[in-house]
Structure formats: structure tokens, C-alpha cells
Write an enzyme that holds these catalytic residues in place. Sequence first.
Site, short mmCIF file in Angstrom:
data_model
loop_
_atom_site.label_atom_id
_atom_site.label_comp_id
_atom_site.label_asym_id
_atom_site.label_seq_id
_atom_site.Cartn_x
_atom_site.Cartn_y
_atom_site.Cartn_z
N LEU A 163 0.72 -1.23 0.00
CA LEU A 163 0.10 0.07 -0.17
C LEU A 163 0.86 1.35 -0.01
O LEU A 163 2.02 1.23 0.18
CB LEU A 163 -1.01 -0.03 1.18
CG LEU A 163 -2.05 -1.29 1.24
CD1 LEU A 163 -2.41 -1.39 2.60
CD2 LEU A 163 -3.00 -0.85 0.17
N PRO A 164 0.33 2.40 -0.21
CA PRO A 164 1.32 3.64 -0.51
C PRO A 164 1.84 4.04 0.61
O PRO A 164 3.11 4.40 0.52
CB PRO A 164 0.10 4.58 -0.95
CG PRO A 164 -0.98 3.91 -1.49
CD PRO A 164 -1.15 2.44 -0.89
N LYS A 203 15.17 0.54 3.14
CA LYS A 203 14.20 0.93 1.67
C LYS A 203 14.36 2.58 1.34
O LYS A 203 14.59 3.00 0.36
CB LYS A 203 13.05 0.47 1.83
CG LYS A 203 12.04 0.81 0.56
CD LYS A 203 12.49 0.36 -0.61
CE LYS A 203 11.66 0.81 -1.95
NZ LYS A 203 12.23 0.57 -3.11
N LYS A 230 7.46 10.85 -0.73
CA LYS A 230 7.20 10.11 0.55
C LYS A 230 8.29 9.28 0.99
O LYS A 230 9.00 9.52 2.06
CB LYS A 230 6.05 9.25 0.31
CG LYS A 230 5.84 8.25 1.56
CD LYS A 230 5.33 6.95 1.45
CE LYS A 230 6.10 6.21 0.26
NZ LYS A 230 5.68 4.86 0.25
P1 NAD Z 1 -0.07 2.19 -6.31
O1 NAD Z 1 -0.61 3.55 -6.33
O2 NAD Z 1 -0.10 1.89 -7.94
O3 NAD Z 1 -1.17 0.99 -5.71
C1 NAD Z 1 -1.57 1.10 -4.49
C2 NAD Z 1 -3.15 0.22 -4.51
O4 NAD Z 1 -3.28 0.39 -3.03
C3 NAD Z 1 -4.26 1.06 -5.26
O5 NAD Z 1 -4.57 -0.24 -6.22
C4 NAD Z 1 -4.98 1.61 -4.16
O6 NAD Z 1 -6.42 1.49 -4.88
C5 NAD Z 1 -4.88 0.65 -3.07
N1 NAD Z 1 -5.26 1.07 -1.85
C6 NAD Z 1 -4.93 2.52 -1.42
N2 NAD Z 1 -5.53 2.41 -0.17
C7 NAD Z 1 -6.22 1.24 0.16
C8 NAD Z 1 -6.91 0.85 1.14
N3 NAD Z 1 -7.09 1.69 2.35
N4 NAD Z 1 -7.13 -0.52 1.32
C9 NAD Z 1 -6.98 -1.31 0.13
N5 NAD Z 1 -6.37 -0.66 -1.16
C10 NAD Z 1 -5.78 0.49 -0.96
O7 NAD Z 1 1.39 2.04 -5.59
P2 NAD Z 1 2.54 1.04 -6.01
O8 NAD Z 1 3.37 1.80 -6.98
O9 NAD Z 1 1.93 -0.32 -6.25
O10 NAD Z 1 3.19 1.01 -4.78
C11 NAD Z 1 2.71 0.36 -3.68
C12 NAD Z 1 3.98 0.19 -2.39
O11 NAD Z 1 5.14 -0.12 -3.08
C13 NAD Z 1 4.15 1.80 -2.00
O12 NAD Z 1 4.61 1.91 -0.54
C14 NAD Z 1 5.59 2.38 -2.85
O13 NAD Z 1 6.35 3.10 -2.44
C15 NAD Z 1 6.29 0.90 -3.01
N6 NAD Z 1 6.99 0.75 -4.19
C16 NAD Z 1 6.69 0.96 -5.44
C17 NAD Z 1 7.39 0.69 -6.42
C18 NAD Z 1 7.26 1.20 -8.10
O14 NAD Z 1 8.10 1.09 -8.81
N7 NAD Z 1 5.85 1.55 -8.21
C19 NAD Z 1 8.92 0.04 -6.38
C20 NAD Z 1 9.20 -0.26 -5.19
C21 NAD Z 1 8.17 -0.12 -3.96
#
Ligand code: NAD
Length: 298
Positions: free
Chosen positions: A71-72, A179, A248
Site C-alpha cells: 500500500l502507499p 528501503k 514520500k
Molecule cells: P499504487 O498507487 O499503484 O497502488 C496502491 C494500491 O493500493 C491501489 O490499487 C489502491 O487502490 C490501493 N489502496 C489504497 N488505499 C487502500 C486501502 N485503504 N485499502 C486497500 N487498498 C488500498 O502504488 P504502487 O506503485 O503499487 O506502490 C505500493 C507500495 O510499493 C508503495 O509503498 C511504494 O512506495 C512501494 N514501491 C513502489 C515501487 C514502484 O516502482 N511502483 C517500487 C518499490 C516500492
Amino acid sequence: MSEPARGQQVGFIGLGNMGAPMVRNLAKGGYDVVVYDADPSVRARLAEEIGGTAAESPADFAGVAAIVTMLPTSSIVASALLDWHGGIPAHLEPGTVVIDMSSSDPTETVELGARLAAEGVALVDAPVSGGVLKAEAGTLAIMLGGDDQAAINAAVPVIEAMGSVIFRTGKLGTGHAMKALNNFVAAAATTAACEALIAGERFGLDQQTMVDIFNASTGQSWVTSNVLGQHVVSRSFGSGFALGLYAKDVGIAKHLAEAMDEPAPVCHAVSAALDDAYAELGNVDHTLAMTYWERLRA
Ligand code: NAD
């Protein structure tokens, strides 16, 4: 590699850019996955694709051996686990492990660990590096922190289905600290490389030639090899990693440095550059920050 218990039920919350491909790899690894996302169409579509279950209430997680969160932010992780219709832990068997693979704030991870422990659920932190491509390939690098050896043992086979290398970082929260610090270093490379592209182009250098030279020289980094040419110079701006998430992460690194009495001037500068771009552009792909930095210097 540990043997995954084929057919074992695992919950997964957060099916975005990273979560969806990670779920596909869990399903490929033989797990029966119960998926949840705040967006009903996302959870229904993915459950159908993998032959899993879309959770509609916390009770649908009853019987899972582990729950992964992707999650974010830390506060969203805590509220998804504890605030959603009375919370998920009440429906879990004692000893169930929560694996937070999000890029969360380590101090909040420690607090969440205590809140979950009070409900008989163990927490480990297992954030990932490698972006969407490695999430799809199942080759993420995973930083695993935790205090409870039984929980770590239960988490390892699950996370092995999504990654190719696991680093044990130490106590609960150390994975998340690592991280954030990694992403600070990568963001420093991004802001520095974008600055260099802008200045170099003004002097008459070709941007793609600059990237080719970085990649054959000491300026090379993961960012110059995988992001700059593909997403910035090409102007396709489609890395799959959002600017708000990057801002963030660097903010988490900044707070961590402050808490450790490290002035971290570079981290402050990089954090300000990303925060300003985010305030101006909103939660676009992080590579679009280049367009804001170009405008600032126009
Ligand atoms: P994203 O925004 O694509 O996905 C987040 C998902 O969480 C969305 O589908 C949203 O609908 C869902 N969500 C939000 N609030 C919610 C809740 N209360 N209950 C259930 N679902 C909920 O984000 P992402 O890119 O997949 O990143 C997720 C995590 O991974 C973050 O912490 C990010 O920093 C980390 N991350 C991302 C990357 C990348 O390249 N995108 C790489 C490494 C780590």
C-alpha cells in the site's frame, strides 16, 4: 529456496502497479490468494484472473497463513489492517504473520508491530526494490526486518515467490529504514542526472549521448541505466513509479536522518526538489519531474 506450501491461503492487500504483478507470482508459486483493494473493480478483475478470492469484508481473510500489504503509506497500511469494518486481526488465527512489503516509515512500523502483537498477530517488514519490471519477473530484492523468528520463518517462503534475493536487515523496521535510504540514494541520482541533462543540453550536448556516456563512465547508476534514456530522454515518462511515492520515501529518509541527529543536507535538498515538483504536478509518474525542473530553469 524454501518449499511453498501449495494451496496455502495468503491474503494480499493493495493491488496497484506493484501489488498486482506480485499477486500473479504468488498464484504461480502455488498459493491460493485472497486479494483486496479499495477499488472493487481491481480486486474483482485480479481475483478472476488468478482464480483466487476477492475479499469483501475482513472475515474473508479467516484461515490465511499470512497477509501481505503493498500500500502507499504506513498510515494506509495501519488503517487497512485495523480500521476496515472493525479490523482484520479479529478474524485471524493466532500466529498469523502480516508482511508489510510497502515502503513504509520504520518508526510507524514499530508502532504497528506493537498494536498487531496485542491482537496476537506478528508483523515483519519486507519492502522491495526493483520496480514494476522486477515485480512482474518475480525477481525483486527484498529487505526483511523482524523480531519474531517464527514469523520470519513463516514469511520467507511467501516472499521468495516474489523475489530473487532476500537480505535480512535486523530488527523490525530495519527493512523499511533501508528501503527509504536506498530510495534517497536513487532519488539523489535522479535529481543530479536531470540537472546535468538540462545544463549539458544548454551547452550543446545531446541528451541521449550524455546518457550513453554516463553508462560507460563513473556517473553510471541504476537510474542512468534504467530510467534516464527509457523514460526521460525519450519523453515517454512511464516508469510506473509515482512522484508522490518517491517524495514520500525521501521524506522518510529525511525524518530518519533527523531522528539519528544526522543533518543530511543532500537528503534535504533532494526531498525539497521532489516535494516542489509534486506540489506543482501532482501524483504523476516521477520521471515527469524533469518537465517541472526544465520549466524552473527556462
Ligand atoms: P499504487 O498507487 O499503484 O497502488 C496502491 C494500491 O493500493 C491501489 O490499487 C489502491 O487502490 C490501493 N489502496 C489504497 N488505499 C487502500 C486501502 N485503504 N485499502 C486497500 N487498498 C488500498 O502504488 P504502487 O506503485 O503499487 O506502490 C505500493 C507500495 O510499493 C508503495 O509503498 C511504494 O512506495 C512501494 N514501491 C513502489 C515501487 C514502484 O516502482 N511502483 C517500487 C518499490 C516500492
